[in-house]
Write a protein that holds these residues in place. Structure first.
Motif, PDB file in Angstrom:
ATOM      1  N   ASN A 120      41.679  49.438  32.281  1.00 30.68           N
ATOM      2  CA  ASN A 120      40.631  49.681  33.493  1.00 30.68           C
ATOM      3  C   ASN A 120      41.259  51.005  34.180  1.00 30.68           C
ATOM      4  N   ASP A 121      40.617  52.093  34.013  1.00 30.80           N
ATOM      5  CA  ASP A 121      41.199  53.263  34.496  1.00 30.80           C
ATOM      6  C   ASP A 121      41.184  53.445  35.913  1.00 30.80           C
ATOM      7  N   ASP A 122      40.890  52.509  36.535  1.00 36.36           N
ATOM      8  CA  ASP A 122      41.043  52.335  38.158  1.00 36.36           C
ATOM      9  C   ASP A 122      42.510  51.894  38.379  1.00 36.36           C
ATOM     10  N   GLY A 123      42.717  51.280  37.227  1.00 34.67           N
ATOM     11  CA  GLY A 123      44.472  50.784  37.728  1.00 34.67           C
ATOM     12  C   GLY A 123      44.693  49.185  37.496  1.00 34.67           C
TER      13      GLY A 123
ATOM     14  N   GLY B 171      37.724  58.302  32.108  1.00 41.31           N
ATOM     15  CA  GLY B 171      38.652  57.474  31.398  1.00 41.31           C
ATOM     16  C   GLY B 171      38.340  56.118  30.887  1.00 41.31           C
ATOM     17  N   THR B 172      37.432  55.578  31.593  1.00 44.79           N
ATOM     18  CA  THR B 172      36.770  54.150  30.878  1.00 44.79           C
ATOM     19  C   THR B 172      36.445  54.356  29.661  1.00 44.79           C
ATOM     20  N   VAL B 173      35.512  55.323  29.353  1.00 44.92           N
ATOM     21  CA  VAL B 173      35.209  55.528  27.865  1.00 44.92           C
ATOM     22  C   VAL B 173      36.077  55.904  27.109  1.00 44.92           C
TER      23      VAL B 173
ATOM     24  N   GLN C 268      43.433  56.427  37.463  1.00 41.27           N
ATOM     25  CA  GLN C 268      43.134  57.633  36.629  1.00 41.27           C
ATOM     26  C   GLN C 268      41.627  57.931  36.284  1.00 41.27           C
ATOM     27  N   SER C 269      40.831  57.686  37.362  1.00 39.05           N
ATOM     28  CA  SER C 269      39.357  58.161  36.876  1.00 39.05           C
ATOM     29  C   SER C 269      39.433  59.700  36.804  1.00 39.05           C
ATOM     30  N   GLY C 270      38.348  60.197  35.884  1.00 37.84           N
ATOM     31  CA  GLY C 270      38.284  61.402  35.756  1.00 37.84           C
ATOM     32  C   GLY C 270      39.506  62.127  34.803  1.00 37.84           C
TER      33      GLY C 270
ATOM     34  N   VAL D 127      35.856  46.635  34.134  1.00 39.35           N
ATOM     35  CA  VAL D 127      34.752  47.182  34.556  1.00 39.35           C
ATOM     36  C   VAL D 127      34.888  48.395  35.745  1.00 39.35           C
ATOM     37  N   ASN D 128      34.560  49.684  35.080  1.00 40.95           N
ATOM     38  CA  ASN D 128      34.712  50.865  36.132  1.00 40.95           C
ATOM     39  C   ASN D 128      33.883  50.740  37.374  1.00 40.95           C
ATOM     40  N   ARG D 129      34.484  51.028  38.406  1.00 40.96           N
ATOM     41  CA  ARG D 129      33.715  51.004  39.534  1.00 40.96           C
ATOM     42  C   ARG D 129      33.231  52.581  39.601  1.00 40.96           C
TER      43      ARG D 129
HETATM   44 MN    MN Z   1      37.525  54.638  37.036  1.00 42.15          MN
END
Ligand code: MN
Length: 253
Positions: free
Chosen positions: A7-10, A105-107, A39-41, A91-93
């Motif tokens: 999950n890119d939100d950590g 980052g999610t994709v 790590q979004s974006g 699941v990305n926020r």
């Molecule tokens: Mn994110």
């Protein structure tokens, strides 16, 4: 079935807990390897100029001091006891619709999985301006996750493809169903750069994510979400624009 989650939100992101609930409906062999901070974006960034540290948080639960791509790489090459059957990212926020995916980052974590030849799925929960449709930001993902995941685990998909799923920002009982749709297009040309001053008087800049004008082309992820459906979009890693290839070839011929 062995499943790797990221999950890119950590590692502490609420959306990762939601993803774990969804995954546990299908398997008990769940591994988690996620960035230690949001790590979004970050897109498909790979850390090459400094070391990456690995931290164990529990049985089959790890974080890395790096990007989502680093987390998947560590999960596959260092952490797990064998290759997973599936990689789930989210699941990305927040939405990852249309050309958002080039920043995502999610994709990108799912892209890393697809490059490794593993079935990979990115999942994102669209949020509205206030952040959520109900008290539970992830209500739609929680209620519809298992239903959308079933076919994605056994439908044949070619190598180097992945699947991008978005849940609309609606209460679960107002969601109209699931649609397989193509990637839409956003117009980001009006994105804002917010200028401010830090406590020492120096200027800083912060990129704003304001409402984006776009046309809801028929059959796109944007349209599906706008109409209250869960969107499911298969993506391919071959970015070649095949229609232009012949013409360019002739010019260099
Ligand atoms: Mn994110």
């Amino acid at each position: 079935m062995k499943i790797l989650l990221t999950n890119d939100d950590g590692i502490h992101a609420p959306g990762l807990e939601v993803l774990e609930e969804i995954a546990r409906a299908f398997s008990d062999d769940i591994w988690i390897c996620a960035p230690d901070e949001e790590q979004s974006g970050m897109g498909h960034a790979l850390t090459l100029t400094r070391p990456v540290r690995l931290r164990k948080h529990g049985e089959r639960r790890f974080s890395v001091t790096g990007t989502p791509t680093d987390a998947v790489t560590m999960g596959l090459r260092q952490v797990m006891d064998g290759p997973p059957d599936v990689i789930l990212s989210g699941v990305n926020r927040g939405a990852n619709l249309a050309d958002d995916i080039t920043y995502s980052g999610t994709v990108s974590a799912a892209i890393e999985g697809a490059l490794a030849g593993i079935r990979s799925i990115a999942l994102s929960q669209v949020t509205n301006k206030e952040g959520a449709a109900t008290d539970d930001t992830f209500e739609a993902a929680r209620a519809w996750g298992e239903k959308v995941m079933g076919p994605l685990l056994d439908t044949p998909l070619p190598k180097r493809t992945l699947v991008n799923v978005n849940f609309p920002a609606l209460p679960a009982d107002r969601i109209r169903g699931i649609r397989a749709v193509r990637q839409g297009f956003h117009d980001y040309s009006r994105g804002t750069v917010v200028e401010g001053r830090d406590p020492r008087g120096f200027k800083y800049y912060w990129f704003g994510l304001q409402a984006i004008e776009h046309t809801l082309d028929h059959g796109t992820d944007l349209e599906a979400i706008n109409e209250g459906f869960v969107s499911v979009t298969p993506l391919q890693l071959d970015l070649t624009h095949h229609a232009s290839l012949g013409e360019l070839g002739e010019r260099y011929g």
